[in-house]
Design a protein around this motif. Structure first.
Motif, short mmCIF file in Angstrom:
data_model
loop_
_atom_site.label_atom_id
_atom_site.label_comp_id
_atom_site.label_asym_id
_atom_site.label_seq_id
_atom_site.Cartn_x
_atom_site.Cartn_y
_atom_site.Cartn_z
N GLY A 1 0.83 -1.20 0.00
CA GLY A 1 0.00 0.00 0.00
C GLY A 1 0.86 1.24 0.00
N ASP A 2 1.72 1.37 -1.00
CA ASP A 2 2.64 2.50 -1.02
C ASP A 2 3.19 2.70 -2.43
N GLY A 3 4.22 3.56 -2.53
CA GLY A 3 4.79 3.88 -3.84
C GLY A 3 5.63 2.79 -4.45
N SER A 4 5.86 1.68 -3.72
CA SER A 4 6.64 0.58 -4.29
C SER A 4 5.93 -0.09 -5.47
N ALA A 5 4.66 0.24 -5.66
CA ALA A 5 3.95 -0.28 -6.84
C ALA A 5 4.67 0.11 -8.12
N ASP A 6 5.36 1.27 -8.12
CA ASP A 6 6.04 1.72 -9.34
C ASP A 6 7.30 0.91 -9.62
N PRO A 7 8.28 0.82 -8.71
CA PRO A 7 9.46 0.02 -9.03
C PRO A 7 9.14 -1.46 -9.24
N LEU A 8 8.16 -2.00 -8.48
CA LEU A 8 7.79 -3.40 -8.66
C LEU A 8 6.78 -3.60 -9.80
N GLN A 9 6.43 -2.49 -10.45
CA GLN A 9 5.51 -2.51 -11.60
C GLN A 9 4.24 -3.30 -11.28
N ASP A 10 3.61 -2.86 -10.18
CA ASP A 10 2.34 -3.43 -9.72
C ASP A 10 2.41 -4.93 -9.43
N GLY A 11 3.59 -5.37 -8.95
CA GLY A 11 3.77 -6.77 -8.58
C GLY A 11 4.28 -7.65 -9.70
N ARG A 12 4.41 -7.11 -10.89
CA ARG A 12 4.93 -7.91 -12.01
C ARG A 12 6.38 -8.31 -11.78
N LEU A 13 7.13 -7.47 -11.06
CA LEU A 13 8.55 -7.75 -10.84
C LEU A 13 8.87 -8.25 -9.43
N GLY A 14 7.89 -8.26 -8.54
CA GLY A 14 8.21 -8.68 -7.17
C GLY A 14 6.97 -8.97 -6.35
N TRP A 15 7.19 -9.30 -5.10
CA TRP A 15 6.12 -9.66 -4.17
C TRP A 15 5.70 -8.43 -3.37
N ARG A 16 4.41 -8.15 -3.30
CA ARG A 16 3.87 -7.05 -2.52
C ARG A 16 2.90 -7.63 -1.50
N VAL A 17 3.18 -7.39 -0.21
CA VAL A 17 2.38 -8.00 0.86
C VAL A 17 1.97 -6.92 1.87
N PRO A 18 0.93 -7.17 2.68
CA PRO A 18 0.59 -6.23 3.75
C PRO A 18 1.80 -5.96 4.62
N HIS A 19 2.14 -4.69 4.81
CA HIS A 19 3.47 -4.36 5.31
C HIS A 19 3.70 -4.70 6.79
N ARG A 20 2.65 -4.93 7.57
CA ARG A 20 2.85 -5.30 8.98
C ARG A 20 2.43 -6.75 9.26
N ASP A 21 2.34 -7.55 8.22
CA ASP A 21 1.86 -8.93 8.36
C ASP A 21 3.04 -9.90 8.27
#
Length: 371
Positions: free
Chosen positions: A304-324
């Motif tokens: 839930g942050d600006g990392s969507a851009d470098p990770l290209q909306d998860g196409r390049l990496g894992w995006r998870v709830p940040h306190r989980d």
């Protein structure tokens, strides 16, 4: 060109006094500016002088106002700022932080000089005090580093979205490269026969959002599947004692290595020694993700942050709830299995460089300055 008046004035809180994502981004922007046919002046409130040789001289001049007396430094900064505007009448002022916005709005408004405010992340995500909102409303242009930050500025402060432009972070692909794990670091940190998770972050109590504690809490679960994993944490700050105690409480102090402060030139080898870069954070962008992927390392970020851009909306990496911690653990296990296409280092590097190279920043800045 020597006698030509400066076209632009840049104002920053600090560039060289500390190291961090914002400082790295600012340096990249100024290096891109140096390639253009403009004359620029940089005033830095908390620095004395530039320490990066490639930023010194040419079409960019620096003046620092750091002083043993904070008040005297601020007064010198403000007086020099006003005199510079009166004498030189630059085309535009670039205000490098919202904290410098009030004085920028006052002086530029008085002299009818347009100004741009640079924004980065959390400092503008929530509803700002009325004075700072007025700074953004009266700005001719607002620059920010990601789509997420753009949306948060708009939603929280009701700023005209048409005046917000995105100037993203980039990575130096000649510096951050794919290479075998450095033997000297394997020996230094005793990483023989270990899989290595890495985080590069400030360990300040005010920056708990970086998620180092979450990754530590995820380790016991990860170790059940991969008992040879070690977690290398690069960075320093007043939160380190709490984090160390957490490793002791969980009985995993031998699996977590606090490397402390590492100078920027040595960061590349630390990316190269890891198997994955893990930072479940809340970033305005997250230049560290670019650096890791450019070194061919899979990455994990918050969702839930600006990392969507470098990770290209998860196409390049894992995006998870940040306190989980459970979500972080499960994603780390997937990464270490290495079966997902997002673990392909050469592909990660290629896709990262396509969109976030220094050359892309050059083109974007050129276009923005012409508008």
């Amino acid at each position: 060109m020597e006698n030509k008046k400066p076209d632009h004035l840049f104002l920053f809180l600090e560039i060289f006094a500390q190291e961090g994502g914002i400082q790295s981004y600012v340096k990249d922007v100024l290096r891109a500016y140096k390639k253009l046919n403009y004359q620029g002046q940089v005033f830095v409130l908390r620095d004395k002088y530039p320490v990066d040789d490639d930023l010194v001289g040419g079409n960019l001049k620096f003046e620092g106002f750091a002083d043993s007396s904070l008040m005297l430094g601020r007064i010198r900064f403000m007086v020099s700022f006003l005199l510079f505007l009166i004498i030189n009448r630059p085309q535009r002022v670039f205000c490098g932080h919202i904290k410098l916005g009030a004085i920028t709005r006052l002086f530029c408004g008085f002299l009818n000089i347009p100004y741009t405010v640079l924004t980065y992340g959390k400092e503008v995500w929530d509803t700002l005090p009325p004075q700072q909102r007025q700074v953004l409303n009266d700005a001719d242009q607002i620059l920010t580093i990601s789509r997420y930050s753009c949306d948060r500025i708009y939603q929280s402060n009701k700023i005209d979205k048409d005046k917000i432009d995105i100037l993203p972070c980039v990575v130096d692909a000649d510096k951050f490269t794919i290479a075998p794990k450095p033997k000297e670091l394997i020996e230094k940190y005793n990483l023989q026969n270990n899989q290595v998770l890495l985080t590069v972050a400030r360990l300040w109590s005010g920056d708990i959002y970086k998620g180092v504690d979450v990754t530590i809490r995820a380790l016991p679960t990860i170790l059940k599947t991969y008992p040879d994993v070690k977690y290398l944490v690069v960075g320093r700050g007043d939160d380190q004692p709490r984090l160390k105690k957490l490793t002791q409480d969980l009985g995993i102090e031998d699996q977590v290595i606090f490397a402390g402060f590492i100078p920027t030139p040595e960061l590349v080898s630390h990316y190269q020694v890891c198997d994955a870069y893990i930072m479940p954070s809340q970033e305005g962008f997250g230049i560290v993700y670019l650096e890791a992927m450019c070194c061919g390392k899979p990455v994990l970020s918050g969702d839930g942050d600006g990392s969507a851009d470098p990770l290209q909306d998860g196409r390049l990496g894992w995006r998870v709830p940040h306190r989980d911690a459970n979500a972080v653990a499960n994603a780390c296990i997937e990464i270490l299995q290495g079966n997902d296409p997002r673990c392909d280092g050469e592909w990660l590097r290629e896709e990262t460089v396509k969109k976030f190279s220094l050359q892309m920043l050059d083109k974007r800045l050129t276009k923005l300055l012409k508008n």
